[in-house]
Design an enzyme around this catalytic site. Structure first.
Site, PDB file in Angstrom:
ATOM      1  N   TRP A 171       0.903  -1.152   0.000  1.00 45.90           N
ATOM      2  CA  TRP A 171       0.000   0.000   0.000  1.00 45.90           C
ATOM      3  C   TRP A 171       0.939   1.199   0.000  1.00 45.90           C
ATOM      4  O   TRP A 171       1.634   1.446   0.986  1.00 45.90           O
ATOM      5  CB  TRP A 171      -0.883  -0.028   1.251  1.00 45.90           C
ATOM      6  N   ASN A 194       7.157  -3.071   6.030  1.00 43.12           N
ATOM      7  CA  ASN A 194       5.831  -2.518   6.299  1.00 43.12           C
ATOM      8  C   ASN A 194       6.028  -1.418   7.340  1.00 43.12           C
ATOM      9  O   ASN A 194       6.560  -1.689   8.418  1.00 43.12           O
ATOM     10  CB  ASN A 194       4.912  -3.627   6.843  1.00 43.12           C
TER      11      ASN A 194
END
Ligand code: AGP
Length: 626
Positions: free
Chosen positions: A78, A104
């Protein structure tokens, strides 16, 4: 927000990484990539494949390539730093291509690190913060290889020591996994502020951002804690702290199996999860009321009498969980007679709220990993306010940091739009309200038992609500052409109106807003034009007659009114163009039934518009960045 996966000890590491990424794709789907240590034992080589777009693009790129190897790491992204392009996809590699990193989180001091690396002549291949980590680790590894006299660490991995040194330079949050040709069957991982779960079984070790990534392989997991490192080899997993001292994460057995994370014949996870709600409600209530008639939390670390001395409650949460907190407010105020403020966590954490040891802060998060909610809870603890977590993930960061925990037992939720986790959060908030009433003695034991029995009775009633699915689908197809939806309600129905609007905009990309019905004439009613849909939560309550007038006002201005009404209510039926009849329940419990038709409406509108229901654009399931 981004999913990372790693596996060492399997001859088909490439397939294991791809399958793991498939289970984690709901965490982010802007791009996907993997690194495998391939080549021969004498001459291992690092192979990296990465593609912008969904995992299918990576699969396509991998097809036809021979990528034999026993260790690999993967990432589904993302995007934060840098557009979702091939170049910015993870893994990122060191200058010589010998070391790969997946990440992440967000490295907040990336600008300073970038300037430092560029000044040292490092050429950067991407705009990401993660690439900087790859260069930092490689530089530390090279210094160690050259021999700097450092004492050997307990895990005996040079790569681990290099990562340890590199992460000391990082500000921000990270879950990192690193692969290096120099230690071909080793994966080294580190965590601070972003989740990482480890598993080992029969000569294979895995890591993943969440349980969904591991459950196909093992149910015995170890949660890596902040400031810990893990060295994964086929022989096992060694956890250490930032000083290199042996350490341990939190071990537990996952109580759901791989089937729970499959679609089981439903076209989408979201629809399956909507239909799982009667069971999820039952599971969340199971065994809560002891034989002695008392309610208990799942985890309780409060001091004796601490809860009895509470005189104020704050609920902090984000998105859908915030709406669950809003529903909970009505129950806590009514049953436990405590004043409640419900706050968006990302705002609360930067305010200066008046908190003290008599203020209870309830943090609600299905994932237990939402950065803002964790920070809001920490903000409260800093001011000595006790924190109670409501979460669906056992062992999550929020659960571990709280003084008490009430678990929702919704099982895994894969659809990015929260459905069953919302419903169980509301159920848990009601249980919590009764628990506080018990502690404060604002209700008699028989009143608590009666309210609890009413909650239990909702399971079969939810099945009745689900039976409206076909009608709601027809209605959704009729309304899908509208470009603006309004949701209105009063009292405990209001959070459901907000949630209905959020659900619709998340997955259909249509403009939708929820309003207190009484506020309409103060502005929003100007938005109404001929044929615009207004969805009203108009079930039986002490404000139903007020809502009836609001329906007349919007209808007189041309709105098409869809009302959720209590069965056998002719007045609401006459005031609406379409009625969805719901079983008659206590007004504080009605939100639990009322949300279901709105979830189905959002689902069917999104299907009618051919949207990506389970993975809507720009979103990710777990928001681990600010
Ligand atoms: C729900 O449909 C959303 N995807 C989102 O608003 C979500 O509720 C929010 O990000 C909070 O997540 P949490 O419950 O895991 O903290």
């Amino acid at each position: 927000m981004c999913g990372i996966i790693g596996c060492t000890g399997r001859d088909d590491a490439v397939d294991v990484v791809l399958e793991g990424l498939a289970t984690l794709e709901y965490r982010g789907y802007d791009s996907a990539g993997m690194a495998i240590v391939s080549g021969t034992q004498a001459a291992p080589e690092l192979r990296v494949v990465k593609r912008a777009g969904k995992l299918a693009s990576l699969r396509h790129a991998v097809e036809g390539q021979s990528l034999p190897g026993r260790s690999g790491i993967g990432h589904t992204r993302w995007a934060t730093h840098g557009a979702p392009t091939d170049r910015n996809s993870h893994p990122h590699v060191s200058g010589d291509g010998s070391l790969a990193v997946v990440h992440n989180g967000i490295i907040e001091n990336h600008e300073a690190l970038r300037a430092e690396l560029q000044a040292a002549g490092v050429e950067l291949a991407s705009e990401t913060d993660t690439e900087l980590v790859a260069h930092l680790v490689a530089a530390e590894r090279d210094i160690l290889s050259a021999g700097d006299g450092a004492a050997p660490t307990t895990d005996g991995s040079r790569l681990a020591e290099a990562l340890r040194r590199a992460v000391r330079r990082l500000e921000g949050q990270y879950a990192l996994a690193v692969l290096d040709v120099g230690e071909p069957e080793t994966i080294v991982a580190a965590r601070y502020g972003a989740p990482l779960i480890l598993g080992h079984d029969d000569g294979v070790s895995w890591l993943a951002s969440d349980i969904a990534g591991l459950i196909a392989h093992t149910r015995d997991v170890e949660v890596l804690l902040d400031r810990q490192l893990a060295v994964l080899t086929p022989g096992g997993i060694a956890v250490s702290d930032l000083d290199g001292q042996e350490s341990e994460g939190v071990r537990y057995k996952v109580d759901w199996d791989v089937d729970a994370a499959e679609k089981q014949g439903y076209p989408h996870f979201m629809l399956k999860e909507i239909y799982e709600q009667p069971q999820a409600l039952t599971d969340t209530l199971l065994g809560r009321l002891g034989e002695d008639g008392t309610l208990a939390l799942d985890e309780q670390r409060f001091a004796d009498g601490e809860l009895r001395r509470i005189d104020k409650v704050y609920v902090v949460a984000c998105g859908t969980s915030y709406h669950a907190g809003m529903v909970g407010r009505y129950a806590i105020e009514h049953w436990a007679r405590l004043g409640v403020e419900v706050e968006i966590a990302s705002e609360f954490r930067y305010r200066d709220p008046i908190l003290n040891p008599h203020t209870l802060v309830i943090a609600i998060s299905q994932s237990g990993e939402t950065t803002d909610t964790i920070a809001a809870a920490a903000h409260a603890r800093d001011q000595r306010a006790p924190v109670l977590a409501v979460t669906n993930v056992v062992g999550s960061t929020l659960a571990r940091q709280a003084d008490g925990v009430l678990h929702t037992r919704a099982g895994p939720e894969i659809g990015v739009a929260a459905t069953k986790t919302f419903l169980t959060q509301v159920v848990a908030a009601d249980v919590l309200a009764l628990f506080l009433a018990q502690e404060r003695r604002t209700l008699l034991p028989e009143e608590i038992a009666d309210a609890f029995a009413r909650l239990e009775a909702l399971g079969p009633l939810l099945e009745q609500v689900l039976a409206h699915d076909e009608r709601i689908a027809e209605l959704a197809h009729r309304l899908a052409g509208a470009d603006y939806f309004m949701f209105i309600a009063r009292h405990a129905g209001l959070p459901i109106a907000l949630e209905g609007a959020l659900k619709l905009k998340e997955i259909s990309y249509l403009h939708a807003e929820g309003f207190p019905a009484g506020e309409m004439k103060h502005g929003p009613i100007a938005l109404i034009d001929d044929g615009g849909p207004v969805i009203a939560i108009a079930t039986r309550s002490h404000v139903r007659s007020k809502l009836l007038s609001n329906l007349a006002e919007v209808r007189a201005r041309g709105a098409v009114v869809v009302a959720l009404a209590t069965e056998g209510d002719p007045e609401i039926a006459a005031a609406a163009d379409h009625v969805i009849a719901l079983p008659d329940v206590h007004e504080l419990l009605a939100p639990i039934l009322a949300v279901v038709p709105l979830q189905l409406l959002a689902y069917h509108v999104a299907v009618a518009l051919d949207r990506d229901v389970d993975q809507p654009r720009n979103l990710a399931k777990t928001v681990t960045v600010e």
